[in-house]
Design an enzyme around this catalytic site. Structure first.
Site, PDB file in Angstrom:
ATOM      1  CG  ASP A 196      -5.472  -3.547  -1.898  1.00 45.09           C
ATOM      2  OD1 ASP A 196      -5.007  -3.075  -0.850  1.00 45.09           O
ATOM      3  OD2 ASP A 196      -5.814  -4.744  -1.994  1.00 45.09           O
ATOM      4  NE  ARG A 252      -1.981  -2.859  -4.131  1.00 49.81           N
ATOM      5  CZ  ARG A 252      -2.112  -3.022  -2.807  1.00 49.81           C
ATOM      6  NH1 ARG A 252      -2.139  -1.997  -2.013  1.00 49.81           N
ATOM      7  NH2 ARG A 252      -2.222  -4.236  -2.296  1.00 49.81           N
ATOM      8  CG  ASP A 291      -1.194   2.121   2.880  1.00 46.83           C
ATOM      9  OD1 ASP A 291      -0.912   1.695   4.019  1.00 46.83           O
ATOM     10  OD2 ASP A 291      -1.708   1.399   2.015  1.00 46.83           O
ATOM     11  CG  PHE A 305     -12.687  -0.412   2.453  1.00 47.78           C
ATOM     12  CD1 PHE A 305     -11.715  -1.090   3.172  1.00 47.78           C
ATOM     13  CD2 PHE A 305     -12.670  -0.491   1.067  1.00 47.78           C
ATOM     14  CE1 PHE A 305     -10.743  -1.843   2.520  1.00 47.78           C
ATOM     15  CE2 PHE A 305     -11.710  -1.251   0.413  1.00 47.78           C
ATOM     16  CZ  PHE A 305     -10.745  -1.929   1.145  1.00 47.78           C
ATOM     17  CE  LYS A 356      -9.807   2.613   7.291  1.00 42.85           C
ATOM     18  NZ  LYS A 356     -10.249   1.270   6.880  1.00 42.85           N
ATOM     19  CG  ASP A 386      -8.095  -0.537   9.777  1.00 39.18           C
ATOM     20  OD1 ASP A 386      -8.859  -0.047  10.608  1.00 39.18           O
ATOM     21  OD2 ASP A 386      -8.482  -1.379   8.953  1.00 39.18           O
ATOM     22  N   GLY A 388       0.771  -1.244   0.000  1.00 40.33           N
ATOM     23  CA  GLY A 388       0.000   0.000   0.000  1.00 40.33           C
ATOM     24  C   GLY A 388       0.796   1.284   0.000  1.00 40.33           C
TER      25      GLY A 388
HETATM   26  P1  IMP Z   1      -3.886  -2.682  10.286  1.00 39.54           P
HETATM   27  O1  IMP Z   1      -2.896  -3.760  10.563  1.00 39.54           O
HETATM   28  O2  IMP Z   1      -5.288  -3.062  10.710  1.00 39.54           O
HETATM   29  O3  IMP Z   1      -3.498  -1.325  10.864  1.00 39.54           O
HETATM   30  O4  IMP Z   1      -4.034  -2.541   8.718  1.00 39.54           O
HETATM   31  C1  IMP Z   1      -3.100  -1.905   8.003  1.00 39.54           C
HETATM   32  C2  IMP Z   1      -3.122  -2.297   6.541  1.00 39.54           C
HETATM   33  O5  IMP Z   1      -4.437  -2.654   6.091  1.00 39.54           O
HETATM   34  C3  IMP Z   1      -2.719  -1.092   5.734  1.00 39.54           C
HETATM   35  O6  IMP Z   1      -1.344  -1.128   5.481  1.00 39.54           O
HETATM   36  C4  IMP Z   1      -3.526  -1.228   4.482  1.00 39.54           C
HETATM   37  O7  IMP Z   1      -2.758  -1.925   3.518  1.00 39.54           O
HETATM   38  C5  IMP Z   1      -4.724  -2.046   4.851  1.00 39.54           C
HETATM   39  N1  IMP Z   1      -5.919  -1.180   5.007  1.00 39.54           N
HETATM   40  C6  IMP Z   1      -6.436  -0.665   6.144  1.00 39.54           C
HETATM   41  N2  IMP Z   1      -7.515   0.083   5.908  1.00 39.54           N
HETATM   42  C7  IMP Z   1      -7.705   0.067   4.566  1.00 39.54           C
HETATM   43  C8  IMP Z   1      -8.666   0.713   3.683  1.00 39.54           C
HETATM   44  O8  IMP Z   1      -9.580   1.458   4.073  1.00 39.54           O
HETATM   45  N3  IMP Z   1      -8.486   0.443   2.373  1.00 39.54           N
HETATM   46  C9  IMP Z   1      -7.518  -0.351   1.864  1.00 39.54           C
HETATM   47  N4  IMP Z   1      -6.587  -0.953   2.653  1.00 39.54           N
HETATM   48  C10 IMP Z   1      -6.680  -0.745   3.998  1.00 39.54           C
HETATM   49 MG    MG Z   2      -0.405  -1.182   3.748  1.00 34.34          MG
END
Ligand code: IMP
Ligand code: MG
Length: 188
Positions: A169, A175, A110, A162, A141, A113, A55
């Site tokens: 993606d 992307r 990027d 989202f 987020k 979350d 990402g």
């Molecule tokens: P985390 O481990 O839950 O913080 O997720 C992080 C990864 O999930 C990021 O590096 C993104 O690649 C993907 N991700 C999180 N939210 C989104 C979104 O809204 N759209 C697309 N990819 C996301």
């Molecule tokens: Mg990512």
């Protein structure tokens, strides 16, 4: 069918529709602001940027070209996301093969979350004994965040949406849109 380089208010990625959330001009302003802060904080240093694939590849390439300091760039790859939800299991696919000992590392992501991906990388990175670690992420987020690290350079806090485009993606697609789009629900 909308071509990625045309700025459009509504796009389709696979089976879903998305609407414009953040245009390329606004994205550019956000990246410039982060780059300005990083340049000020790292003047006289030679940091290594560590982008998280896939990402962050676009954000990292934009950010590095706006930095006014000597620096290096490398990438790691973790995976956790499937479709539209993080599954909580993080695995490193490629990674920390640079000599990071004693270096000032800036992780470039990027979007943060739940924060699980970043927490795993932070854990792995500490084994490499860098001099310092900071985090730059394009968006965050906050409501979904489940970890407790600090984000040093955050471009934009967003609600629990989202989004796709600018490197992000939906199931591998979307992307390459230069603007960012949010999932369009039937009720808006
Ligand atoms: P985390 O481990 O839950 O913080 O997720 C992080 C990864 O999930 C990021 O590096 C993104 O690649 C993907 N991700 C999180 N939210 C989104 C979104 O809204 N759209 C697309 N990819 C996301
Ligand atoms: Mg990512």
């Amino acid at each position: 069918m909308v071509k990625p380089n045309e700025q459009s208010n509504r796009i389709r990625v696979r089976d879903k529709f998305f609407r414009l959330y953040l245009n390329r001009e606004k994205i550019d302003e956000i990246v410039s602001a982060i780059a300005g802060r990083v340049t000020r904080d790292y003047t006289g240093k030679d940091p290594i940027l560590l982008g998280i694939l896939n990402g962050a590849f676009i954000f990292a390439s934009d950010l590095v070209r706006k930095l006014n300091i000597p620096c290096e760039i490398s990438f790691v790859k973790y995976s956790s996301y499937h479709g539209m939800e993080s599954n909580g299991k993080i695995s490193r696919l490629i990674g920390l093969n640079e000599t990071l000992r004693g270096r000032d590392v800036i992780i470039v992501e990027d979007i943060v979350d739940t924060g699980h991906t970043m927490a795993k990388l932070l854990d792995d990175l500490k084994q490499c004994e860098p001099a310092s670690i900071r985090i730059a992420c394009f968006c965050f987020k906050k409501q979904a965040f489940r970890e407790n690290f600090t984000i040093d350079y955050c471009g934009l806090e967003i609600p629990n949406l989202f989004i796709v485009g600018y490197g992000l993606d939906y199931d591998g697609a979307g992307r390459n849109f230069p603007d960012i789009y949010q999932l369009d629900t039937p009720n808006g």
